[in-house]
Design a protein around this motif. Structure first.
Motif, PDB file in Angstrom:
ATOM      1  N   ILE A  44     -16.161   3.456 -14.637  1.00 32.52           N
ATOM      2  CA  ILE A  44     -14.878   3.000 -14.093  1.00 32.52           C
ATOM      3  C   ILE A  44     -13.767   3.363 -15.082  1.00 32.52           C
ATOM      4  O   ILE A  44     -13.869   3.032 -16.266  1.00 32.52           O
ATOM      5  CB  ILE A  44     -14.890   1.480 -13.847  1.00 32.52           C
ATOM      6  N   PRO A  45     -12.722   4.042 -14.626  1.00 31.31           N
ATOM      7  CA  PRO A  45     -11.663   4.453 -15.550  1.00 31.31           C
ATOM      8  C   PRO A  45     -10.923   3.257 -16.151  1.00 31.31           C
ATOM      9  O   PRO A  45     -10.783   2.206 -15.508  1.00 31.31           O
ATOM     10  CB  PRO A  45     -10.726   5.297 -14.673  1.00 31.31           C
ATOM     11  N   ILE A  46     -10.479   3.423 -17.401  1.00 31.00           N
ATOM     12  CA  ILE A  46      -9.772   2.346 -18.089  1.00 31.00           C
ATOM     13  C   ILE A  46      -8.315   2.327 -17.630  1.00 31.00           C
ATOM     14  O   ILE A  46      -7.567   3.273 -17.856  1.00 31.00           O
ATOM     15  CB  ILE A  46      -9.842   2.538 -19.619  1.00 31.00           C
ATOM     16  N   THR A  47      -7.925   1.260 -16.969  1.00 35.09           N
ATOM     17  CA  THR A  47      -6.563   1.091 -16.481  1.00 35.09           C
ATOM     18  C   THR A  47      -6.079  -0.318 -16.827  1.00 35.09           C
ATOM     19  O   THR A  47      -6.866  -1.169 -17.283  1.00 35.09           O
ATOM     20  CB  THR A  47      -6.499   1.276 -14.960  1.00 35.09           C
ATOM     21  N   LEU A  48      -4.807  -0.557 -16.599  1.00 40.40           N
ATOM     22  CA  LEU A  48      -4.285  -1.908 -16.800  1.00 40.40           C
ATOM     23  C   LEU A  48      -4.969  -2.891 -15.853  1.00 40.40           C
ATOM     24  O   LEU A  48      -5.174  -4.059 -16.190  1.00 40.40           O
ATOM     25  CB  LEU A  48      -2.771  -1.930 -16.571  1.00 40.40           C
ATOM     26  N   GLY A  49      -5.328  -2.410 -14.670  1.00 39.34           N
ATOM     27  CA  GLY A  49      -6.030  -3.265 -13.720  1.00 39.34           C
ATOM     28  C   GLY A  49      -7.377  -3.719 -14.256  1.00 39.34           C
ATOM     29  O   GLY A  49      -7.738  -4.894 -14.134  1.00 39.34           O
ATOM     30  N   MET A  50      -8.121  -2.769 -14.870  1.00 34.72           N
ATOM     31  CA  MET A  50      -9.420  -3.137 -15.444  1.00 34.72           C
ATOM     32  C   MET A  50      -9.238  -4.142 -16.576  1.00 34.72           C
ATOM     33  O   MET A  50      -9.967  -5.144 -16.672  1.00 34.72           O
ATOM     34  CB  MET A  50     -10.160  -1.908 -15.973  1.00 34.72           C
ATOM     35  N   LYS A  51      -8.260  -3.895 -17.451  1.00 35.42           N
ATOM     36  CA  LYS A  51      -8.020  -4.803 -18.575  1.00 35.42           C
ATOM     37  C   LYS A  51      -7.610  -6.182 -18.075  1.00 35.42           C
ATOM     38  O   LYS A  51      -7.985  -7.208 -18.656  1.00 35.42           O
ATOM     39  CB  LYS A  51      -6.945  -4.233 -19.495  1.00 35.42           C
ATOM     40  N   THR A  52      -6.847  -6.222 -16.989  1.00 35.91           N
ATOM     41  CA  THR A  52      -6.444  -7.503 -16.398  1.00 35.91           C
ATOM     42  C   THR A  52      -7.665  -8.277 -15.904  1.00 35.91           C
ATOM     43  O   THR A  52      -7.787  -9.486 -16.142  1.00 35.91           O
ATOM     44  CB  THR A  52      -5.472  -7.271 -15.229  1.00 35.91           C
ATOM     45  N   VAL A  53      -8.578  -7.592 -15.224  1.00 37.62           N
ATOM     46  CA  VAL A  53      -9.803  -8.233 -14.729  1.00 37.62           C
ATOM     47  C   VAL A  53     -10.626  -8.776 -15.903  1.00 37.62           C
ATOM     48  O   VAL A  53     -11.152  -9.898 -15.839  1.00 37.62           O
ATOM     49  CB  VAL A  53     -10.634  -7.239 -13.891  1.00 37.62           C
ATOM     50  N   ILE A  54     -10.722  -7.979 -16.981  1.00 34.38           N
ATOM     51  CA  ILE A  54     -11.474  -8.420 -18.163  1.00 34.38           C
ATOM     52  C   ILE A  54     -10.858  -9.688 -18.735  1.00 34.38           C
ATOM     53  O   ILE A  54     -11.562 -10.661 -19.064  1.00 34.38           O
ATOM     54  CB  ILE A  54     -11.504  -7.301 -19.228  1.00 34.38           C
ATOM     55  N   MET A  55      -9.525  -9.708 -18.862  1.00 35.67           N
ATOM     56  CA  MET A  55      -8.841 -10.901 -19.370  1.00 35.67           C
ATOM     57  C   MET A  55      -9.102 -12.109 -18.492  1.00 35.67           C
ATOM     58  O   MET A  55      -9.353 -13.214 -18.992  1.00 35.67           O
ATOM     59  CB  MET A  55      -7.338 -10.643 -19.450  1.00 35.67           C
ATOM     60  N   LEU A  56      -9.047 -11.922 -17.178  1.00 33.39           N
ATOM     61  CA  LEU A  56      -9.242 -13.041 -16.256  1.00 33.39           C
ATOM     62  C   LEU A  56     -10.675 -13.570 -16.304  1.00 33.39           C
ATOM     63  O   LEU A  56     -10.902 -14.783 -16.222  1.00 33.39           O
ATOM     64  CB  LEU A  56      -8.882 -12.612 -14.830  1.00 33.39           C
ATOM     65  N   ILE A  57     -11.651 -12.662 -16.453  1.00 26.83           N
ATOM     66  CA  ILE A  57     -13.054 -13.095 -16.569  1.00 26.83           C
ATOM     67  C   ILE A  57     -13.240 -13.917 -17.840  1.00 26.83           C
ATOM     68  O   ILE A  57     -13.873 -14.985 -17.823  1.00 26.83           O
ATOM     69  CB  ILE A  57     -14.001 -11.881 -16.555  1.00 26.83           C
ATOM     70  N   CYS A  58     -12.693 -13.405 -18.965  1.00 30.93           N
ATOM     71  CA  CYS A  58     -12.779 -14.141 -20.233  1.00 30.93           C
ATOM     72  C   CYS A  58     -12.103 -15.505 -20.103  1.00 30.93           C
ATOM     73  O   CYS A  58     -12.613 -16.523 -20.587  1.00 30.93           O
ATOM     74  CB  CYS A  58     -12.136 -13.345 -21.361  1.00 30.93           C
ATOM     75  N   THR A  59     -10.945 -15.521 -19.429  1.00 27.00           N
ATOM     76  CA  THR A  59     -10.209 -16.780 -19.249  1.00 27.00           C
ATOM     77  C   THR A  59     -11.032 -17.773 -18.440  1.00 27.00           C
ATOM     78  O   THR A  59     -11.096 -18.968 -18.779  1.00 27.00           O
ATOM     79  CB  THR A  59      -8.872 -16.528 -18.527  1.00 27.00           C
ATOM     80  N   PRO A  65      -9.323  -3.853 -25.131  1.00 31.75           N
ATOM     81  CA  PRO A  65      -9.595  -2.408 -25.056  1.00 31.75           C
ATOM     82  C   PRO A  65     -11.026  -2.052 -25.439  1.00 31.75           C
ATOM     83  O   PRO A  65     -11.615  -1.128 -24.864  1.00 31.75           O
ATOM     84  CB  PRO A  65      -8.602  -1.813 -26.068  1.00 31.75           C
ATOM     85  N   MET A  66     -11.600  -2.784 -26.404  1.00 30.74           N
ATOM     86  CA  MET A  66     -12.969  -2.524 -26.831  1.00 30.74           C
ATOM     87  C   MET A  66     -13.951  -2.853 -25.709  1.00 30.74           C
ATOM     88  O   MET A  66     -14.886  -2.087 -25.429  1.00 30.74           O
ATOM     89  CB  MET A  66     -13.279  -3.353 -28.080  1.00 30.74           C
ATOM     90  N   ILE A  67     -13.742  -3.974 -25.033  1.00 33.28           N
ATOM     91  CA  ILE A  67     -14.586  -4.347 -23.893  1.00 33.28           C
ATOM     92  C   ILE A  67     -14.415  -3.332 -22.766  1.00 33.28           C
ATOM     93  O   ILE A  67     -15.383  -2.927 -22.115  1.00 33.28           O
ATOM     94  CB  ILE A  67     -14.237  -5.765 -23.411  1.00 33.28           C
ATOM     95  N   ALA A  68     -13.164  -2.904 -22.550  1.00 35.25           N
ATOM     96  CA  ALA A  68     -12.878  -1.924 -21.488  1.00 35.25           C
ATOM     97  C   ALA A  68     -13.608  -0.605 -21.750  1.00 35.25           C
ATOM     98  O   ALA A  68     -14.144   0.017 -20.821  1.00 35.25           O
ATOM     99  CB  ALA A  68     -11.376  -1.676 -21.386  1.00 35.25           C
ATOM    100  N   GLU A  69     -13.654  -0.174 -23.013  1.00 38.42           N
ATOM    101  CA  GLU A  69     -14.383   1.049 -23.371  1.00 38.42           C
ATOM    102  C   GLU A  69     -15.871   0.899 -23.066  1.00 38.42           C
ATOM    103  O   GLU A  69     -16.522   1.833 -22.586  1.00 38.42           O
ATOM    104  CB  GLU A  69     -14.178   1.379 -24.852  1.00 38.42           C
ATOM    105  N   GLY A  70     -16.413  -0.291 -23.362  1.00 40.86           N
ATOM    106  CA  GLY A  70     -17.827  -0.535 -23.076  1.00 40.86           C
ATOM    107  C   GLY A  70     -18.118  -0.500 -21.584  1.00 40.86           C
ATOM    108  O   GLY A  70     -19.108   0.093 -21.137  1.00 40.86           O
ATOM    109  N   VAL A  71     -17.250  -1.129 -20.797  1.00 39.22           N
ATOM    110  CA  VAL A  71     -17.409  -1.114 -19.338  1.00 39.22           C
ATOM    111  C   VAL A  71     -17.304   0.306 -18.795  1.00 39.22           C
ATOM    112  O   VAL A  71     -18.087   0.727 -17.932  1.00 39.22           O
ATOM    113  CB  VAL A  71     -16.354  -2.032 -18.673  1.00 39.22           C
ATOM    114  N   ASN A  72     -16.352   1.069 -19.307  1.00 37.26           N
ATOM    115  CA  ASN A  72     -16.168   2.463 -18.884  1.00 37.26           C
ATOM    116  C   ASN A  72     -17.400   3.309 -19.198  1.00 37.26           C
ATOM    117  O   ASN A  72     -17.848   4.120 -18.382  1.00 37.26           O
ATOM    118  CB  ASN A  72     -14.930   3.045 -19.567  1.00 37.26           C
ATOM    119  N   GLU A  73     -17.965   3.088 -20.383  1.00 36.58           N
ATOM    120  CA  GLU A  73     -19.141   3.851 -20.798  1.00 36.58           C
ATOM    121  C   GLU A  73     -20.342   3.545 -19.919  1.00 36.58           C
ATOM    122  O   GLU A  73     -21.153   4.428 -19.605  1.00 36.58           O
ATOM    123  CB  GLU A  73     -19.464   3.518 -22.263  1.00 36.58           C
TER     124      GLU A  73
END
Length: 547
Positions: free
Chosen positions: A222-237, A210-218
């Motif tokens: 791009i609005p913070i959604t489960l889709g965005m959080k999923t992409v962030i997780m996959l990039i980190c992975t 969620p913290m990374i998602a807030e930074g990306v949104n800022e």
């Protein structure tokens, strides 16, 4: 041949336990969360003394070992050189032990203490300010790193001194448990450790994503959604999978070095362009408060909270006991990793280096980031607490960074740092999980094994994020990690028993370093055993002649 290296009972047992806990949480999230929370409240409410005792005992025990003969033992052969330089070694152990959680709590933890201080202090008072700044450093300080370091002692000793090519918690308990570790008990010990680590990984993702998602949104809108959080997780992975696949020296070390340099830059920028004097004085004063009240903070449990004339705050259970339980769950993982990267160092160097460098890093994060946020609150520049209570902690963290010069650039760097911190924790985790499910590890765990656990670490939290139960997984891992308390005592006992035995038998004692040649000791013991056997046989013959 490679399949034979895998310890299949541990491998399958870990998967069964993880799925056995996670599937009910996915299918029945509300009921599962209720059961797990009841178990957690029971443990933290009734065994708080035990958790706090573990923290103090680990700290005292490690100081004793560091300055005893046992601390002079070198991890490796007499001429073994340090595998990693001090900078890279400190970077790897810090990144593995802390992760992106330090960015989250280092920036905002003071706000929770300010609103709900310890010792019955009035919220948002002058006294609450002092404790708000100090308690975060205490919770992430020497006791936390002592708990982390304790499992490293027997694991490093068996791996580098006794030359056992196994990186397992169960193997480290062999001097006490003997052949029991070769059976179901050893599997249970390793599986519980793996489950705790998987739950810990879920929490790290729960805080970091969620913290990374807030930074990306800022930065992008791009609005913070489960889709965005999923992409962030996959990039980190993807990042930590590549790092884990590359191995310890080409992947994890490089990523940890980048991580540390970027962290130093971000902290230095906040320190220089923020309220430098306030940060310096508040951090220094906080260290004084901790040193003056160390044992009070380490033993406070609100024993009179249920009496009419006292007000129970729940602070010890919510913070200190919970943190100590959390460090205990993570300790075997960090201990395994610290042990693996410490070849060529003495036991004393490993103990003092881990505690000092780990604590110093946390002091810098909490002292600089946390006190910058506290300054904004007290000076009236920005109402951190009001913003946090309305929009949540991740949004408040990003808004705090906005108050800096070149705010957008700092948010971008902070977001990148959070991604790398997340990746460095996970590549270390997948490396160790792969090592635990192998019967032996000569240099690196098998690559396919490392990749399997890298993606497993992401898949479970990803699924649970969609059903909103990452916090329940965190709590469940702490409940399951309760037996690790007793394993910690076993590990301390095992190390002392094995090292004292070898020191007594070793002839190669050269202060200030003890070089133990295990092969010579074994050969000497074998000859002594044969001599004793011949002597016994001779006595038996003499007795027979007398008869």
């Amino acid at each position: 041949m490679r399949a034979k290296l895998i310890d299949w009972p541990t491998f399958i047992g870990a998967l069964i336990l993880i799925l056995g806990v996670s599937i009910p949480l996915i299918l029945f999230p509300e009921q599962g969360a209720e059961v797990v929370n009841i178990a957690n409240e029971f443990m933290t409410g009734n065994f708080g003394v035990l958790y706090l005792l573990v923290g103090l005992a680990a700290f005292a025990f490690l100081l004793f070992v560091a300055f005893s003969k046992n601390g002079q033992i070198k991890l490796g052969n007499k001429d073994a050189k340090k595998e990693f330089g001090t900078f890279s070694w400190a970077a790897m152990l810090f990144a593995a032990g802390i992760g992106s959680s330090i960015l989250y709590w280092g920036m905002i933890e003071w706000a929770y203490y300010y609103q709900g201080p310890p010792f019955g202090i009035t919220p948002e008072s002058k006294d609450a300010i002092e404790w708000a700044s100090a308690y975060g450093i205490f919770h992430w300080g020497p006791i936390a790193w002592a708990i982390y370091t304790l499992p490293a002692l027997p694991i490093a000793y068996f791996y580098y001194v006794r030359k056992k090519p196994v990186l397992k918690i169960s193997e480290a308990a062999r001097p006490v448990l003997g052949s029991w570790v070769d059976g179901p008990l050893g599997v249970i010990i390793d599986v519980l450790f793996m489950f705790g680590l998987m739950g810990g990984a879920g929490t790290t993702l729960a805080l970091g994503t969620p913290m990374i998602a807030e930074g990306v949104n800022e930065l992008t809108g791009i609005p913070i959604t489960l889709g965005m959080k999923t992409v962030i997780m996959l990039i980190c992975t993807l990042i930590f999978a590549v790092s884990a696949y590359s191995g310890l020296k080409r992947g994890i070390k490089v990523l940890s070095d980048i991580n540390l340099w970027l962290a130093i830059f971000v902290l230095g920028f906040i320190f220089l362009f923020g309220p430098t004097l306030f940060i310096s004085e508040t951090t220094f004063s906080s260290l004084g408060i901790i040193m003056d009240n160390f044992f009070r903070m380490a033993t406070w449990l609100e024993p009179f909270g249920n009496l009419a004339e006292f007000t129970e705050t729940g602070f010890p259970e919510s913070w200190t006991i919970f943190y100590w339980a959390w460090w205990v769950v993570y300790a075997p993982f960090v201990g395994l990793f610290v042990a693996r990267i410490s070849r060529g160092r003495t036991i004393r160097e490993m103990i003092l280096g881990t505690i000092i460098y780990g604590t110093l890093g946390c002091v810098l994060f909490f002292g600089i980031m946390g006190n910058f946020g506290l300054y904004l609150q007290l000076s009236g520049s920005f109402d951190v607490i009001g913003f946090m209570n309305e929009y949540g902690a991740p949004a408040a963290i990003i808004e705090i960074l906005h108050q800096l010069p070149m705010g957008n650039i700092m948010i971008a760097l902070f977001t990148i740092l959070a991604v790398i911190f997340l990746a460095t924790t996970f590549d270390s985790s997948s490396y160790i999980l792969a090592a635990v499910v192998q019967k032996e590890v000569q240099s690196e765990p098998l690559r396919w094994n490392r990749l399997f656990w890298a993606f497993s670490l992401c898949l479970l939290p990803l699924v649970l994020m969609y059903v909103g139960d990452l916090e329940t997984l965190q709590t469940a891992s702490i409940v399951a990690g309760f037996p690790v308390i007793f394993i910690m005592f076993l590990l301390a006992w095992s190390f002392m028993k094995a090292s004292n035995s070898d020191i007594q038998e070793s002839k190669d004692y050269e202060p200030p370093t003890i070089h133990i040649n295990r092969r010579e000791i074994v050969e000497r013991l074998r000859k002594r055993k044969n001599k004793d056997a011949k002597h016994s046989a001779l006595e038996a013959m003499q007795d027979k002649e007398i008869e």
